[in-house]
Structure formats: C-alpha cells, structure tokens
Motif scaffolding. Structure first.
Motif, PDB file in Angstrom:
ATOM      1  N   GLN A  40      55.274  42.458  48.297  1.00 45.11           N
ATOM      2  CA  GLN A  40      53.980  41.777  48.297  1.00 45.11           C
ATOM      3  C   GLN A  40      53.148  42.239  47.108  1.00 45.11           C
ATOM      4  OE1 GLN A  40      52.512  39.496  50.483  1.00 45.11           O
ATOM      5  NE2 GLN A  40      50.659  39.492  49.234  1.00 45.11           N
ATOM      6  N   ARG A  41      52.569  41.274  46.396  1.00 40.72           N
ATOM      7  CA  ARG A  41      51.670  41.590  45.278  1.00 40.72           C
ATOM      8  C   ARG A  41      50.424  40.722  45.455  1.00 40.72           C
ATOM      9  NH1 ARG A  41      50.259  45.423  41.902  1.00 40.72           N
ATOM     10  NH2 ARG A  41      52.495  45.982  41.877  1.00 40.72           N
ATOM     11  N   ASP A  42      49.322  41.350  45.850  1.00 37.66           N
ATOM     12  CA  ASP A  42      48.057  40.646  46.065  1.00 37.66           C
ATOM     13  C   ASP A  42      47.161  40.896  44.858  1.00 37.66           C
ATOM     14  OD1 ASP A  42      45.557  39.684  46.872  1.00 37.66           O
ATOM     15  OD2 ASP A  42      45.948  40.154  48.970  1.00 37.66           O
ATOM     16  N   LEU A  43      46.965  39.873  44.060  1.00 36.17           N
ATOM     17  CA  LEU A  43      46.222  40.028  42.814  1.00 36.17           C
ATOM     18  C   LEU A  43      44.709  40.056  43.013  1.00 36.17           C
ATOM     19  CD1 LEU A  43      48.317  37.595  40.577  1.00 36.17           C
ATOM     20  CD2 LEU A  43      48.557  40.084  40.824  1.00 36.17           C
ATOM     21  N   ALA A  44      44.267  39.766  44.243  1.00 37.70           N
ATOM     22  CA  ALA A  44      42.835  39.840  44.529  1.00 37.70           C
ATOM     23  C   ALA A  44      42.438  41.208  45.052  1.00 37.70           C
ATOM     24  CB  ALA A  44      42.437  38.767  45.535  1.00 37.70           C
ATOM     25  N   SER A  45      43.307  41.827  45.842  1.00 37.32           N
ATOM     26  CA  SER A  45      42.976  43.145  46.383  1.00 37.32           C
ATOM     27  C   SER A  45      43.287  44.257  45.387  1.00 37.32           C
ATOM     28  CB  SER A  45      43.738  43.400  47.690  1.00 37.32           C
ATOM     29  OG  SER A  45      45.133  43.455  47.452  1.00 37.32           O
ATOM     30  N   HIS A  46      44.207  43.992  44.465  1.00 36.74           N
ATOM     31  CA  HIS A  46      44.530  44.966  43.418  1.00 36.74           C
ATOM     32  C   HIS A  46      44.346  44.261  42.073  1.00 36.74           C
ATOM     33  CE1 HIS A  46      46.351  48.526  41.620  1.00 36.74           C
ATOM     34  NE2 HIS A  46      47.024  47.706  40.839  1.00 36.74           N
ATOM     35  N   ILE A  47      43.149  44.368  41.537  1.00 36.39           N
ATOM     36  CA  ILE A  47      42.787  43.614  40.339  1.00 36.39           C
ATOM     37  C   ILE A  47      43.352  44.296  39.093  1.00 36.39           C
ATOM     38  CG2 ILE A  47      40.872  42.774  38.936  1.00 36.39           C
ATOM     39  CD1 ILE A  47      39.227  42.616  41.519  1.00 36.39           C
ATOM     40  N   LEU A  48      44.076  43.522  38.311  1.00 38.32           N
ATOM     41  CA  LEU A  48      44.689  44.061  37.099  1.00 38.32           C
ATOM     42  C   LEU A  48      43.684  44.053  35.945  1.00 38.32           C
ATOM     43  CD1 LEU A  48      48.059  42.098  37.327  1.00 38.32           C
ATOM     44  CD2 LEU A  48      47.673  44.501  37.912  1.00 38.32           C
ATOM     45  N   PRO A  49      43.766  45.055  35.084  1.00 43.44           N
ATOM     46  CA  PRO A  49      42.864  45.074  33.924  1.00 43.44           C
ATOM     47  C   PRO A  49      43.238  43.989  32.922  1.00 43.44           C
ATOM     48  CG  PRO A  49      44.485  46.827  33.736  1.00 43.44           C
ATOM     49  CD  PRO A  49      44.664  46.221  35.107  1.00 43.44           C
ATOM     50  N   HIS A  50      42.252  43.493  32.219  1.00 42.00           N
ATOM     51  CA  HIS A  50      42.536  42.530  31.164  1.00 42.00           C
ATOM     52  C   HIS A  50      43.181  43.244  29.977  1.00 42.00           C
ATOM     53  CE1 HIS A  50      40.729  39.085  33.050  1.00 42.00           C
ATOM     54  NE2 HIS A  50      39.610  39.757  33.282  1.00 42.00           N
ATOM     55  N   ILE A  51      43.871  42.466  29.170  1.00 41.46           N
ATOM     56  CA  ILE A  51      44.576  43.009  28.020  1.00 41.46           C
ATOM     57  C   ILE A  51      43.580  43.585  27.010  1.00 41.46           C
ATOM     58  CG2 ILE A  51      46.041  42.408  26.060  1.00 41.46           C
ATOM     59  CD1 ILE A  51      47.489  42.472  28.709  1.00 41.46           C
ATOM     60  N   THR A  52      43.916  44.743  26.461  1.00 44.56           N
ATOM     61  CA  THR A  52      43.090  45.392  25.450  1.00 44.56           C
ATOM     62  C   THR A  52      43.909  45.599  24.174  1.00 44.56           C
ATOM     63  OG1 THR A  52      43.756  47.616  26.142  1.00 44.56           O
ATOM     64  CG2 THR A  52      41.819  46.648  27.243  1.00 44.56           C
ATOM     65  N   GLU A  53      43.238  45.949  23.115  1.00 40.35           N
ATOM     66  CA  GLU A  53      43.932  46.212  21.848  1.00 40.35           C
ATOM     67  C   GLU A  53      44.926  47.365  22.009  1.00 40.35           C
ATOM     68  OE1 GLU A  53      42.948  46.942  17.109  1.00 40.35           O
ATOM     69  OE2 GLU A  53      41.379  47.263  18.603  1.00 40.35           O
ATOM     70  N   ALA A  54      44.517  48.403  22.733  1.00 40.53           N
ATOM     71  CA  ALA A  54      45.407  49.553  22.939  1.00 40.53           C
ATOM     72  C   ALA A  54      46.652  49.146  23.723  1.00 40.53           C
ATOM     73  CB  ALA A  54      44.653  50.660  23.678  1.00 40.53           C
ATOM     74  N   MET A  55      46.478  48.251  24.688  1.00 39.38           N
ATOM     75  CA  MET A  55      47.607  47.794  25.486  1.00 39.38           C
ATOM     76  C   MET A  55      48.585  46.987  24.631  1.00 39.38           C
ATOM     77  SD  MET A  55      47.327  45.856  29.166  1.00 39.38           S
ATOM     78  CE  MET A  55      46.098  47.061  29.693  1.00 39.38           C
ATOM     79  N   ILE A  56      48.053  46.106  23.800  1.00 43.08           N
ATOM     80  CA  ILE A  56      48.904  45.312  22.914  1.00 43.08           C
ATOM     81  C   ILE A  56      49.682  46.228  21.972  1.00 43.08           C
ATOM     82  CG2 ILE A  56      48.896  43.626  21.026  1.00 43.08           C
ATOM     83  CD1 ILE A  56      46.476  42.318  22.418  1.00 43.08           C
TER      84      ILE A  56
END
Length: 202
Positions: A40-56
């Motif tokens: 199970q992956r609930d994207l509302a209860s576990h909000i993922l961070p938006h992409i950042t320059e460091a992540m890219i």
C-alpha cells in the motif's frame, strides 16, 4: 508470489470514489491470488517532497560516486522505485483535480522516473525498463470529459497512460467514474459501471 502495488492519491478519505473503487479491486485481486502480496502506498497520508536541484543532481550522479548526503536525499525515491520494480500489477486511484492528477501523484511520478532504473536512453531514444507489468488506473471526475465540450480539458488519463508507457508499462486499463457531480442517479450509474468493469478484469 504475485505482488500488487496499490496507490491512492486522493486528498479525501470519506467519500473518495477512487479509494472506494481501488480498494474493491484489491479485495477481489486478493480473493483470486491466494498468497499474493499487497503493498500500500498512500500519497495523501505520506506526502512526498517536490523535486529540488539537489535531488536532480543526485539522480544524475552515478551511484558509486554519490556522496552520503546525495544518497540520503534520494533514499525515499529509491524505495519508491524498488516498490514499483517488485510489483507485477499496479492499481492506482487518481481523481481529477482541475483537469489533471493531484499534485501528490505528480510528485510520485517525479520520484519514480529515474534514468537507469525505470527508463534508459539508447541509440533509438528513451526506452522504458518496467516492461511486463499491468496497471489498472481508476479515475474519477465531477464532470464528463470522455466526450463532449469538456473533452479537450482532460489531462488526467492521457497523462497517466503516457507516463506509464514511457516507463515501459503499456498494459494499462483505465476505469473511469465520471460525472459524479451531475446528480445522484448519474453518480450511481457511473460507479456501478466502474464496479462491473473492475469485476470483469480482475
């Protein structure tokens, strides 16, 4: 052992049709796949961070050259990719928000679209690496977008099918419950049709 990855992206819990219908698919899948595993992956209860320059930057750094900081930055992305790679079947609930998927779903897409892991570049351009999987995508919308004057504003199902296809998942079934804000009778009818389709394809 078969593995089903169940993804919900609706911000709503009570009254969410995509949650209701995706749960119905999971229940019927489990009945037909004794011993199968559901993740199970609930994207509302576990909000993922938006992409950042460091992540890219971490994404495009070879794994053996990443710093400890870079590895920590993409640890969650790696987990999401591992979940996706391990799954045989995906069932994804995605309501339409302002003509497109919720931002939570788009964030998930940004985390699992990884060169070298879920797609690659070759002499003939990009190639998806997630072949052999099946995806059932359950969509809902208040209005009708499959036909009529609002059809050009539907960026939901077409976007999801395109993204999954880019990653190599071409066996995609869209189940749509639309027009649910157009009166109780219309809502009952479209939900009933979606439920029948789920039962037919499980």
């Amino acid at each position: 052992m078969s593995t089903l990855l169940h993804i919900d992206s609706s911000a709503r819990y009570a009254g969410s049709l995509t949650r209701q219908l995706s749960a119905a698919y999971v229940e019927q899948w489990q009945a037909k796949n004794a011993g199968g595993k559901v993740v199970q992956r609930d994207l509302a209860s576990h909000i993922l961070p938006h992409i950042t320059e460091a992540m890219i930057g971490a994404y495009f750094t070879p794994a053996d050259q990443r710093s400890a900081e870079q590895q920590a930055i993409i640890a969650e992305s790696d987990k999401l990719v591992d979940e996706l790679i391990a799954a045989d079947t995906l069932v994804i609930g995605v309501p339409m928000y302002n003509f497109a998927p919720p931002s939570a779903f788009k964030a998930w897409v940004d985390h699992i679209s990884r060169v070298g892991r879920t797609f690659s570049y070759g002499a003939n351009g990009p190639a998806g690496l997630l072949t052999g999987k099946r995806a059932i995508v359950i969509l809902s919308s208040g209005g009708v977008y499959s036909e009529g004057p609002a059809q050009p504003m539907d960026f939901n199902g077409t976007y999801i099918r395109s993204v999954l296809g880019f990653l190599g998942i071409t066996d995609v079934e869209l189940i749509t419950a639309e027009g649910v804000s157009m009166g109780e009778e219309k809502a009952r009818q479209t939900v009933s049709q979606a439920q029948e389709k789920i039962s037919a394809i499980v």
